[in-house]
Design a protein around this motif. Structure first.
Motif, PDB file in Angstrom:
ATOM      1  N   THR A 106      -8.215  88.322  38.092  1.00 55.40           N
ATOM      2  CA  THR A 106      -6.640  88.173  38.816  1.00 55.40           C
ATOM      3  C   THR A 106      -5.943  88.777  38.951  1.00 55.40           C
ATOM      4  O   THR A 106      -4.857  88.971  40.197  1.00 55.40           O
ATOM      5  CB  THR A 106      -6.619  86.543  38.357  1.00 55.40           C
ATOM      6  N   GLN A 107      -5.903  89.716  37.685  1.00 61.19           N
ATOM      7  CA  GLN A 107      -4.517  90.713  37.364  1.00 61.19           C
ATOM      8  C   GLN A 107      -5.046  91.823  38.568  1.00 61.19           C
ATOM      9  O   GLN A 107      -4.144  91.682  39.003  1.00 61.19           O
ATOM     10  CB  GLN A 107      -4.689  91.307  36.057  1.00 61.19           C
ATOM     11  N   PHE A 108      -5.829  92.306  38.371  1.00 62.86           N
ATOM     12  CA  PHE A 108      -6.450  92.911  39.973  1.00 62.86           C
ATOM     13  C   PHE A 108      -6.029  92.844  41.188  1.00 62.86           C
ATOM     14  O   PHE A 108      -5.065  93.093  42.324  1.00 62.86           O
ATOM     15  CB  PHE A 108      -7.499  93.918  39.808  1.00 62.86           C
ATOM     16  N   ASP A 110      -3.857  90.394  42.205  1.00 70.71           N
ATOM     17  CA  ASP A 110      -2.377  89.951  42.095  1.00 70.71           C
ATOM     18  C   ASP A 110      -1.995  91.622  42.346  1.00 70.71           C
ATOM     19  O   ASP A 110      -0.892  91.249  42.951  1.00 70.71           O
ATOM     20  CB  ASP A 110      -1.963  89.124  40.865  1.00 70.71           C
ATOM     21  N   LYS A 111      -1.326  92.442  41.369  1.00 72.21           N
ATOM     22  CA  LYS A 111      -0.775  93.413  40.891  1.00 72.21           C
ATOM     23  C   LYS A 111      -2.140  94.215  41.946  1.00 72.21           C
ATOM     24  O   LYS A 111      -0.891  95.383  43.088  1.00 72.21           O
ATOM     25  CB  LYS A 111      -0.816  93.778  39.456  1.00 72.21           C
ATOM     26  N   SER A 112      -2.570  94.446  42.640  1.00 69.03           N
ATOM     27  CA  SER A 112      -2.729  95.607  43.928  1.00 69.03           C
ATOM     28  C   SER A 112      -2.427  94.817  45.187  1.00 69.03           C
ATOM     29  O   SER A 112      -2.098  96.011  45.327  1.00 69.03           O
ATOM     30  CB  SER A 112      -4.616  95.739  43.446  1.00 69.03           C
ATOM     31  N   LYS A 150      -1.967  83.460  28.640  1.00 69.10           N
ATOM     32  CA  LYS A 150      -3.194  82.866  29.509  1.00 69.10           C
ATOM     33  C   LYS A 150      -3.619  83.963  30.720  1.00 69.10           C
ATOM     34  O   LYS A 150      -4.494  83.859  30.836  1.00 69.10           O
ATOM     35  CB  LYS A 150      -2.778  81.801  30.473  1.00 69.10           C
ATOM     36  N   ASP A 151      -3.369  84.575  31.311  1.00 73.98           N
ATOM     37  CA  ASP A 151      -3.580  85.813  32.291  1.00 73.98           C
ATOM     38  C   ASP A 151      -4.300  86.950  31.709  1.00 73.98           C
ATOM     39  O   ASP A 151      -4.871  87.405  32.587  1.00 73.98           O
ATOM     40  CB  ASP A 151      -1.953  86.223  32.200  1.00 73.98           C
ATOM     41  N   GLN A 152      -4.829  86.566  30.334  1.00 74.78           N
ATOM     42  CA  GLN A 152      -5.548  87.534  29.903  1.00 74.78           C
ATOM     43  C   GLN A 152      -6.732  86.784  29.395  1.00 74.78           C
ATOM     44  O   GLN A 152      -7.747  87.804  29.121  1.00 74.78           O
ATOM     45  CB  GLN A 152      -5.164  88.948  28.347  1.00 74.78           C
ATOM     46  N   LYS A 153      -6.941  85.764  29.818  1.00 70.55           N
ATOM     47  CA  LYS A 153      -8.790  84.755  29.535  1.00 70.55           C
ATOM     48  C   LYS A 153      -9.376  85.615  29.853  1.00 70.55           C
ATOM     49  O   LYS A 153     -10.961  85.628  29.678  1.00 70.55           O
ATOM     50  CB  LYS A 153      -8.175  83.910  29.804  1.00 70.55           C
ATOM     51  N   LYS A 197       6.896  81.921  37.452  1.00 73.76           N
ATOM     52  CA  LYS A 197       6.905  83.074  36.910  1.00 73.76           C
ATOM     53  C   LYS A 197       6.279  83.635  36.095  1.00 73.76           C
ATOM     54  O   LYS A 197       7.433  82.962  34.623  1.00 73.76           O
ATOM     55  CB  LYS A 197       7.040  83.723  37.950  1.00 73.76           C
ATOM     56  N   LYS A 198       5.482  83.720  35.718  1.00 65.96           N
ATOM     57  CA  LYS A 198       5.148  84.441  33.797  1.00 65.96           C
ATOM     58  C   LYS A 198       6.427  85.421  33.771  1.00 65.96           C
ATOM     59  O   LYS A 198       6.451  85.949  34.329  1.00 65.96           O
ATOM     60  CB  LYS A 198       3.599  84.433  33.264  1.00 65.96           C
ATOM     61  N   MET A 199       7.590  85.291  32.440  1.00 67.45           N
ATOM     62  CA  MET A 199       8.115  86.326  31.927  1.00 67.45           C
ATOM     63  C   MET A 199       7.111  87.956  32.124  1.00 67.45           C
ATOM     64  O   MET A 199       6.004  87.414  31.017  1.00 67.45           O
ATOM     65  CB  MET A 199       8.910  85.774  30.736  1.00 67.45           C
TER      66      MET A 199
HETATM   67 MG    MG Z   1       0.833  91.769  31.653  1.00 66.72          MG
END
Ligand code: MG
Ligand code: ATP
Length: 330
Positions: A106-108, A110-112, A150-153, A197-199
């Motif tokens: 998900t992080q990829f 979102d960020k990409s 949670k973002d890193q789970k 949104k997360k801080m």
């Molecule tokens: Mg982060």
């Protein structure tokens, strides 16, 4: 006694979100476990910045860690780029991971998506592969628990998948399978201006996060101008009242009080009182951290503490890497 690790990327100054989601849980575990806490400077390279800024952020982060209360006798505090086994193992793990599973993170996604709406021309390869570096950070130290927000789970799950795959291929005792350690209430501190949104420390809007190096009066202003709602009713309801709930969560985490007790404490009071009391506890934290930070930053004492961490982390990780190399035929 468990082995525990966590790291914070040097993409900005450490925030209150990082403190509540990652640093505080580590401090709480420090007395009874074997702890590793690192400055994730290699991970920060995924976000371009100039050398001078990066160096300053690494130096500030190291002083912040100790200022927050990590005890060098109990916690190995080190700078990731000073321990070469991390990148060496990351390459090996990359060769045991598919592009498919990395691009599903998900992080990829979102960020990409933020960087490029058409294709991948402007997306650094590191954004795709940093979860394998993160897996290396963990697997090198036979870690049991990783306190993360949670973002890193999902990345911890990926780490387990890679480790299981390699254990099946090279021998069950190769890697210890790590678990994430999250506290469901405090695991996600939200952006002060957009509480859905997360801080994040890398946010462009300074008002959306509190940095641990913000002057207390600046932090107070940020809390006072944080987005809430027009109901003027203090209730914990993250879905319908994300701004108010976020302030309640911050108060609860820093005072070590249950959410229900915090809600009772603020019963019948208005948002002005809530913001002012949250600001009081945040300012107290910042003052304590900054006093210690100022005595440590840039000193030989700090460099000595980091050298101690570097030495210990290098010893453990080189030993592990040697074993891995042998098992996989290098
Ligand atoms: Mg982060
Ligand atoms: P970036 O915007 O560069 O990703 P970040 O603020 O998300 O920065 P990271 O370095 O990615 O910080 O994360 C460090 C640790 O802090 C991780 O364990 C992460 O889960 C935790 N963390 C990050 N943001 C929050 C948050 N808002 N609330 C709770 N924990 C958080």
């Amino acid at each position: 006694m468990k082995k525990i690790i966590t790291g914070i990327t040097t993409t900005g100054t450490i925030t209150l979100g990082n403190y509540i989601g990652a640093i505080k849980p580590m401090l709480d575990l420090q007395n009874d476990n074997e702890m590793f806490m690192f400055i994730a400077d290699l991970h920060a390279l995924v976000t371009p910045s100039d050398a001078k800024d990066l160096r300053l952020r690494i130096s500030n982060a190291s002083a912040i860690y100790f200022a927050c209360g990590f005890d060098p006798k109990r916690t190995t505090v080190f700078i990731q780029s000073e321990v070469p086994a991390h990148t060496q193992l990351a390459w090996i793990l990359n060769c045991h991971t598919t592009i498919g599973e990395l691009s599903r993170m998900t992080q990829f996604k979102d960020k990409s998506a933020k960087k490029s709406s058409n294709g991948t021309e402007t997306v650094p390869t590191g954004l795709l592969t940093y979860p394998t570096l993160m897996a290396a950070d963990i697997l090198l130290y036979d870690i049991d628990l990783v306190p993360v927000g949670k973002d890193q789970k999902q990345h911890i799950e990926l780490t387990r998948n890679i480790a299981t795959r390699m254990n099946n291929k090279y021998g069950k005792d190769l890697f210890t399978l790590p678990k994430e350690y999250t506290n469901d209430v405090t695991a996600k501190i939200m952006d002060l201006q957009d509480p859905t949104k997360k801080m994040s420390k890398s946010s462009d809007n300074q008002k959306s996060f509190i940095s641990l190096l913000d002057k207390p009066e600046v932090a107070r202003k940020k809390i006072n101008s944080s987005v809430t709602d027009s109901e003027n009713l203090i209730k914990y309801d993250p879905v319908n009242k994300p701004g108010v709930s976020n302030l309640i969560t911050i108060y609860s985490a820093l005072k070590n009080e249950k959410i229900d007790d915090v809600v009772k404490h603020f019963d019948g009071k208005n948002y002005g009182v809530l913001k002012s009391e949250v600001a009081d506890v945040v300012c107290e934290l910042l003052e304590n951290i900054q006093t210690k930070f100022n005595t440590l930053v840039g000193t030989k004492e700090l460099r000595d503490l980091l050298d101690r961490g570097k030495q210990r982390a290098t010893e453990i990780s080189n030993k592990k890497l040697k074993l891995i190399n042998e098992k996989i035929g290098l």
